[in-house]
Structures are given as C-alpha cells and as structure tokens.
Enzyme design. Structure first.
Site, PDB file in Angstrom:
ATOM      1  N   HIS A 192       0.862  -1.179   0.000  1.00 51.02           N
ATOM      2  CA  HIS A 192       0.000   0.000   0.000  1.00 51.02           C
ATOM      3  C   HIS A 192       0.898   1.229   0.000  1.00 51.02           C
ATOM      4  CE1 HIS A 192      -3.744   2.269   0.789  1.00 51.02           C
ATOM      5  NE2 HIS A 192      -2.908   3.123   1.369  1.00 51.02           N
ATOM      6  N   CYS A 193       0.706   2.095  -0.988  1.00 50.18           N
ATOM      7  CA  CYS A 193       1.558   3.271  -1.146  1.00 50.18           C
ATOM      8  C   CYS A 193       0.764   4.524  -0.783  1.00 50.18           C
ATOM      9  CB  CYS A 193       2.071   3.373  -2.582  1.00 50.18           C
ATOM     10  SG  CYS A 193       3.086   4.837  -2.885  1.00 50.18           S
ATOM     11  N   PRO A 194       1.153   5.236   0.268  1.00 52.52           N
ATOM     12  CA  PRO A 194       0.424   6.461   0.622  1.00 52.52           C
ATOM     13  C   PRO A 194       0.588   7.566  -0.407  1.00 52.52           C
ATOM     14  CG  PRO A 194       2.392   6.214   1.980  1.00 52.52           C
ATOM     15  CD  PRO A 194       2.247   4.938   1.211  1.00 52.52           C
TER      16      PRO A 194
ATOM     17  N   ASN B 111      -2.093   6.943  -2.540  1.00 49.77           N
ATOM     18  CA  ASN B 111      -3.309   6.711  -1.754  1.00 49.77           C
ATOM     19  C   ASN B 111      -4.055   5.476  -2.235  1.00 49.77           C
ATOM     20  OD1 ASN B 111      -5.280   7.283   0.224  1.00 49.77           O
ATOM     21  ND2 ASN B 111      -6.548   8.397  -1.244  1.00 49.77           N
ATOM     22  N   ASN B 112      -3.333   4.405  -2.440  1.00 45.96           N
ATOM     23  CA  ASN B 112      -3.964   3.193  -2.947  1.00 45.96           C
ATOM     24  C   ASN B 112      -3.001   2.024  -2.786  1.00 45.96           C
ATOM     25  OD1 ASN B 112      -5.921   1.589  -4.064  1.00 45.96           O
ATOM     26  ND2 ASN B 112      -5.786   2.433  -6.118  1.00 45.96           N
TER      27      ASN B 112
END
Length: 299
Positions: free
Chosen positions: A156-158, A161-162
């Site tokens: 999950h990559c902030p 945002n996904n």
C-alpha cells in the site's frame, strides 16, 4: 484412535461446511454502477496532494526561473515541451494508479451459495478473510487501509493513496518512471542554468532577484535529487518484482510458490498488456490481462 489430519491455515482456512457463511451478508445482486475507486484515508490524501504540489513547484521553477529568461528560444521550446510532456504523463499515471481498483475481491462473497458453487471435493480447502468476509483467491492479501482483499497486492503506497495490485501496477510503474525522468531533467537544467548565471550577470539570468533565484534553484535541486533516488529505487524494485512474478508481500513472507513460472517477458506482458506496443508507456491505455493465469479460490 486415528487422528484426522488438519489442514494448514492462512487467515481462516476451512472446508465448506465450517466456513460459517451465515455470518456473511450476501453482496447485492444488482447494485448501482461502480463509482470511481478512491480510498478515504487522510494520510494518503495528504501525501497525494503533496505529490501534485511538488510537481507544480518544479513546473513553476523550470518555466518562470529557467526557461522564460533564456535567450535561446529553441532551448526553451525543446526543454519546455519535454519537461511538460513528462510531467503530464507523470500526473496522469499518478491519477490512474490512485483511482483504479487495484484488484479488490468482492466483499462479503463468503456466502453459502458461492461456496457451494465452487463444488469442493474432499480434501480441498478455501481461504476466508475474517476481516472483509470474502473468499480469497490465491495470491490475495488483505489491506488494513483499503479494508479489502487485493489480488496480487504488492504494497500500500500512501503517495498514490492506494494499494499497488493486479490492476494498477502498470500505472504505478509508469508514475515512478516519469517522476524519475522529470527529476533527472530538472537537475540537468538547474546545472546548465547555474553555469549560465555564473557566466552572465545574475540580474539578467532570471526575472527574480539573485537571492530568490538561488533559493528556488537549490530547493528544486534538492527535490529533484531526492525524488530521483526514491523513484529510481521504486522503479527498479517494481520491475524486478514483475520479472520474477513475486510481489513485495510474497517476498517478505517468503510464501511458497504455487503458481506457474513464466518467462520474464511474459510476466511483463501480463502487467503491461498483450502484445507489446507503445501503449506500454501510456497511462491512458488499459492493459489486457486476458492471457494472465486465472486466480483459483480452491487449493
């Protein structure tokens, strides 16, 4: 007395009769059309806004500090067109990576009807996620931020945002590649502009005052160097993950490989689409996963 062998577990793993499907509400059969995918996570939204603001800052410095004051019209047009084109592709890739369903498993599909439709044979098992009440296909993992099970979840990559998963990994790879390219391009232009200002009068090489020009260029240099290193590493790890057909989570957990091994070129085509074309570099071209191996619910 002979003991019945127990099956190994991942999350909750049971035969059809012990999955307790009555605890799961069946998904709607005819719901409204799916809206655009967007994760309402405060940290992710802030990181995404910061990403866009940093790109716009780079645009501002490149255009108004370095290109417009340049005496060479050809230099300004060529570098301006190249930088703006790459920046547009970077932001478009970011938007697609952020607003594309990464491969979410239908929520609440652990119903009695769905389990019976799998026609389980003796000894076969299925995986049930106790958090989102869904039957997980192979290579799916639950994301605590998205609150869904994601097929081929890498991480999950902030910053987008996904989750990075089966359906949006291409856009994430393009995003890291284009950010690395515009970072490198901006660093080269900053170096040339510093040389130009040292040779000429500082008051003539920019529309801003010399102190403001130096501060703006140093900040852009710091930003470009930082993001060049970060996105280059991410791009390299993602390409390696695609070629080896092993997600980041699978590498960390050292999960047993139960899927068919393919060539590196075939793995690239599974992510970017069949066949190879210029569409591999376009965030507007949706990859065709038609030749990808189907994900199995039954083991």
């Amino acid at each position: 007395m002979m003991r019945i062998p127990t099956s190994r577990c991942r999350d909750i793993e049971r035969q059809a009769g012990f999955l307790q499907p009555e605890q799961c509400a069946p998904p709607p059969l005819h719901g409204p059309p799916a809206a655009m995918w967007f994760i309402r996570d405060g940290c992710g939204i802030v990181c995404s806004v910061i990403t866009w603001m940093l790109v716009f800052y780079a645009e501002f410095v490149v255009i108004f500090v370095m290109l417009l004051p340049s005496k060479s019209l050809t230099y300004s047009l060529v570098n301006g067109g190249l930088f703006n084109g790459l920046a547009f592709l970077a932001l478009a890739s970011h938007f697609r990576a952020m607003c594309t369903d990464p491969g979410a498993v239908p929520k609440g599909n652990a119903t009695k009807e769905f389990i019976e439709s799998l026609q389980l044979k003796p000894g076969q098992v299925v995986y049930k996620c106790p958090k989102c009440c869904s039957i997980k296909p192979d290579r799916a993992h639950h994301c605590s931020v998205c609150k869904r099970c994601i097929r081929k979840m890498d991480h999950h990559c902030p910053w987008v945002n996904n989750c990075v998963g089966e359906n949006n990994q291409k856009y994430f790879v393009l995003f890291t590649m284009y950010i690395a390219l515009i970072s490198l391009h901006s660093l080269v232009m900053v170096a040339f502009h510093f040389l130009y200002c040292f040779e000429e009068d500082w008051t003539k090489c920019s529309t801003f005052s010399p102190p403001a020009t130096v501060i703006l260029l140093i900040l852009l240099c710091f930003e470009g160097l930082l993001f060049l290193i970060f996105t280059s590493v991410m791009f390299g790890t993602q390409v390696h993950s695609i070629c080896t057909d092993e997600t980041g989570i699978e590498q960390l957990k050292k999960e047993e490989r139960r899927w068919t091994k393919k060539t590196k070129w075939m793995n690239m085509k599974v992510v970017f689409g069949h066949p190879f074309s210029i569409g591999w570099l376009s965030p507007f071209a949706t990859p065709d996963h038609g030749k990808a191996d189907p994900y199995q619910y039954v083991v």
